[in-house]
Scaffold this motif. Sequence first.
Motif, PDB file in Angstrom:
ATOM      1  N   UNK A   1      74.671 -16.238-127.342  1.00 14.14           N
ATOM      2  CA  UNK A   1      75.422 -16.122-128.665  1.00 14.14           C
ATOM      3  C   UNK A   1      76.435 -17.172-128.779  1.00 14.14           C
ATOM      4  N   UNK A   2      77.067 -17.782-127.748  1.00  7.82           N
ATOM      5  CA  UNK A   2      77.832 -18.833-127.735  1.00  7.82           C
ATOM      6  C   UNK A   2      77.063 -20.063-128.665  1.00  7.82           C
ATOM      7  N   UNK A   3      75.936 -20.246-128.049  1.00 12.79           N
ATOM      8  CA  UNK A   3      75.086 -21.473-128.219  1.00 12.79           C
ATOM      9  C   UNK A   3      74.945 -21.271-129.956  1.00 12.79           C
ATOM     10  N   UNK A   4      74.418 -20.176-130.053  1.00  9.46           N
ATOM     11  CA  UNK A   4      73.938 -20.083-131.738  1.00  9.46           C
ATOM     12  C   UNK A   4      75.174 -20.335-132.780  1.00  9.46           C
TER      13      UNK A   4
ATOM     14  N   UNK B   1      85.743 -25.945-131.057  1.00 10.54           N
ATOM     15  CA  UNK B   1      86.960 -25.394-130.204  1.00 10.54           C
ATOM     16  C   UNK B   1      87.301 -24.029-130.886  1.00 10.54           C
ATOM     17  N   UNK B   2      87.168 -24.073-132.174  1.00 13.45           N
ATOM     18  CA  UNK B   2      87.751 -22.911-133.218  1.00 13.45           C
ATOM     19  C   UNK B   2      86.510 -21.885-133.042  1.00 13.45           C
ATOM     20  N   UNK B   3      85.364 -22.233-133.050  1.00  9.87           N
ATOM     21  CA  UNK B   3      84.528 -21.157-132.968  1.00  9.87           C
ATOM     22  C   UNK B   3      84.400 -20.542-131.405  1.00  9.87           C
ATOM     23  N   UNK B   4      84.826 -21.379-130.599  1.00  9.33           N
ATOM     24  CA  UNK B   4      84.722 -20.791-129.141  1.00  9.33           C
ATOM     25  C   UNK B   4      85.946 -20.054-129.104  1.00  9.33           C
ATOM     26  N   UNK B   5      87.053 -20.393-129.457  1.00  8.93           N
ATOM     27  CA  UNK B   5      88.331 -19.462-129.405  1.00  8.93           C
ATOM     28  C   UNK B   5      88.127 -18.025-130.101  1.00  8.93           C
ATOM     29  N   UNK B   6      87.337 -18.084-131.299  1.00  8.77           N
ATOM     30  CA  UNK B   6      87.304 -16.989-131.957  1.00  8.77           C
ATOM     31  C   UNK B   6      86.174 -16.120-131.288  1.00  8.77           C
TER      32      UNK B   6
ATOM     33  N   UNK C   1      76.290 -28.800-122.495  1.00  9.11           N
ATOM     34  CA  UNK C   1      77.746 -29.262-121.880  1.00  9.11           C
ATOM     35  C   UNK C   1      78.245 -30.154-122.985  1.00  9.11           C
ATOM     36  N   UNK C   2      77.344 -30.878-123.602  1.00  7.18           N
ATOM     37  CA  UNK C   2      78.138 -31.761-124.774  1.00  7.18           C
ATOM     38  C   UNK C   2      78.583 -30.854-125.989  1.00  7.18           C
ATOM     39  N   UNK C   3      78.131 -29.614-126.235  1.00 11.66           N
ATOM     40  CA  UNK C   3      78.786 -28.868-127.056  1.00 11.66           C
ATOM     41  C   UNK C   3      79.811 -28.001-126.762  1.00 11.66           C
ATOM     42  N   UNK C   4      80.131 -28.038-125.493  1.00  9.44           N
ATOM     43  CA  UNK C   4      81.474 -27.467-124.690  1.00  9.44           C
ATOM     44  C   UNK C   4      80.890 -25.949-124.815  1.00  9.44           C
ATOM     45  N   UNK C   5      79.670 -25.450-124.920  1.00  6.40           N
ATOM     46  CA  UNK C   5      79.325 -24.154-124.493  1.00  6.40           C
ATOM     47  C   UNK C   5      79.328 -23.798-122.983  1.00  6.40           C
ATOM     48  N   UNK C   6      79.213 -24.745-122.428  1.00  7.39           N
ATOM     49  CA  UNK C   6      79.109 -24.646-120.926  1.00  7.39           C
ATOM     50  C   UNK C   6      79.645 -25.895-120.281  1.00  7.39           C
ATOM     51  N   UNK C   7      80.796 -25.736-119.256  1.00  3.64           N
ATOM     52  CA  UNK C   7      81.441 -26.837-118.766  1.00  3.64           C
ATOM     53  C   UNK C   7      80.483 -27.735-117.848  1.00  3.64           C
ATOM     54  N   UNK C   8      80.623 -28.854-117.669  1.00  4.97           N
ATOM     55  CA  UNK C   8      80.075 -29.766-116.921  1.00  4.97           C
ATOM     56  C   UNK C   8      80.114 -29.521-115.526  1.00  4.97           C
ATOM     57  N   UNK C   9      78.951 -29.560-114.814  1.00  5.88           N
ATOM     58  CA  UNK C   9      78.952 -29.532-113.185  1.00  5.88           C
ATOM     59  C   UNK C   9      79.453 -30.785-112.807  1.00  5.88           C
ATOM     60  N   UNK C  10      79.632 -30.611-111.371  1.00  4.47           N
ATOM     61  CA  UNK C  10      79.877 -31.923-110.656  1.00  4.47           C
ATOM     62  C   UNK C  10      78.870 -32.864-110.579  1.00  4.47           C
TER      63      UNK C  10
END
Length: 359
Positions: free
Chosen positions: A275-278, A258-263, A206-215
């Motif tokens: 893969x997103x995490x790595x 953010x650039x990595x996530x977009x790419x 969640x901190x890395x924005x790889x996964x959105x925070x849950x409620x």
Amino acid sequence: MKKIYILLLFILFYPPLYAQKSEQNLITEGVNLHDSGEYQKAIEKYQQALSVNPKSQQAIYEMALSYLELKDYEKASEYSTQVIDADDKNLSMLAYCVKSEALTEMNQTDKAIELLKEAIRKHGDHYLLHFNLALNYYKINDTGNTLSHVKKAIDLNKSNSDAFLLNAYALNDVGLWVQSILSFQMFLLTEPDSQRSKNAFEEMLQIMRVKPASEKPVERSFIQQQLYRNPSAIHPDRIPPLTIEQGLNRNYIYHAITTTLDSLKTHNEEPDLYTTFTEVNKAVLTVLEKENDGTKEKNAFWTFYVPFFSHILHSDYFETYCRYISVSYFPESLEWWNNNKAKAEDFLNWFENGDSEIR
């Protein structure tokens, strides 16, 4: 008959030696019962040991530990106090830790903190004393003192997984989210496969924005009830703190993420989570290595954490490392680990016995 007679003579002429052996055997049996979760039976063994030697500090200390596990905090405090008052050089410091935990559980955290300060004055710096102090400060939301004492605990013992986990929580709570990511990974390196490892990995994603925070915030260790909202567990419309802290321009890290996530997003298809995490992890570590140009302030983040993970990044083991720290979270990582025993063992040997930089 002759053997029995010889044994009786031995007991008659060497009673202290015989009693000592009986006492130690009973304590050993009690410890084994304690480790098996048979706390009441363990206490009975310690009581038998005390009938042999009423001054056995080892038996008294072990009693305190078993009562602590039974949540009988009054008795845990009582017996640990006896060890402290006896000033046993081998057990007194440990007894301070037991009593402080008992006091905390009885909602006497202030007394627990003062007790641990007394222990440091008496016994000097020890990672257990500083960790327990940090933990007590954490429980009363004193994050500044939490970070101060957990840092000392880590400086004194870099193999203690609890300290790295507590450090990660506290760093995240004060908005030092980049530092928190690295502390989470240090924890996962030392403890990759527990339930709390899975929870820690979730918070890190969640901190890395790889996964959105849950409620509902991710469950944390050390506290009974979740009373916080992660300042860096980012919702899609929330940006983490980006000001320069400890010489780090966090905007560079945020931009790399953010650039990595977009790419990674192609044709509106989401890449798999591992893969997103790595890839995000690689991007973060790459920027940190570039920023560590020798001009930063001399603190553990720049002199220990960043070089440590930079070394892993450029090794032949980065992919194995990512699998290793994620075995509790991704079933495919556990499957990979089970199917690649040789690579896994090579990584562990390299990590534990490699060159001086990684150690």
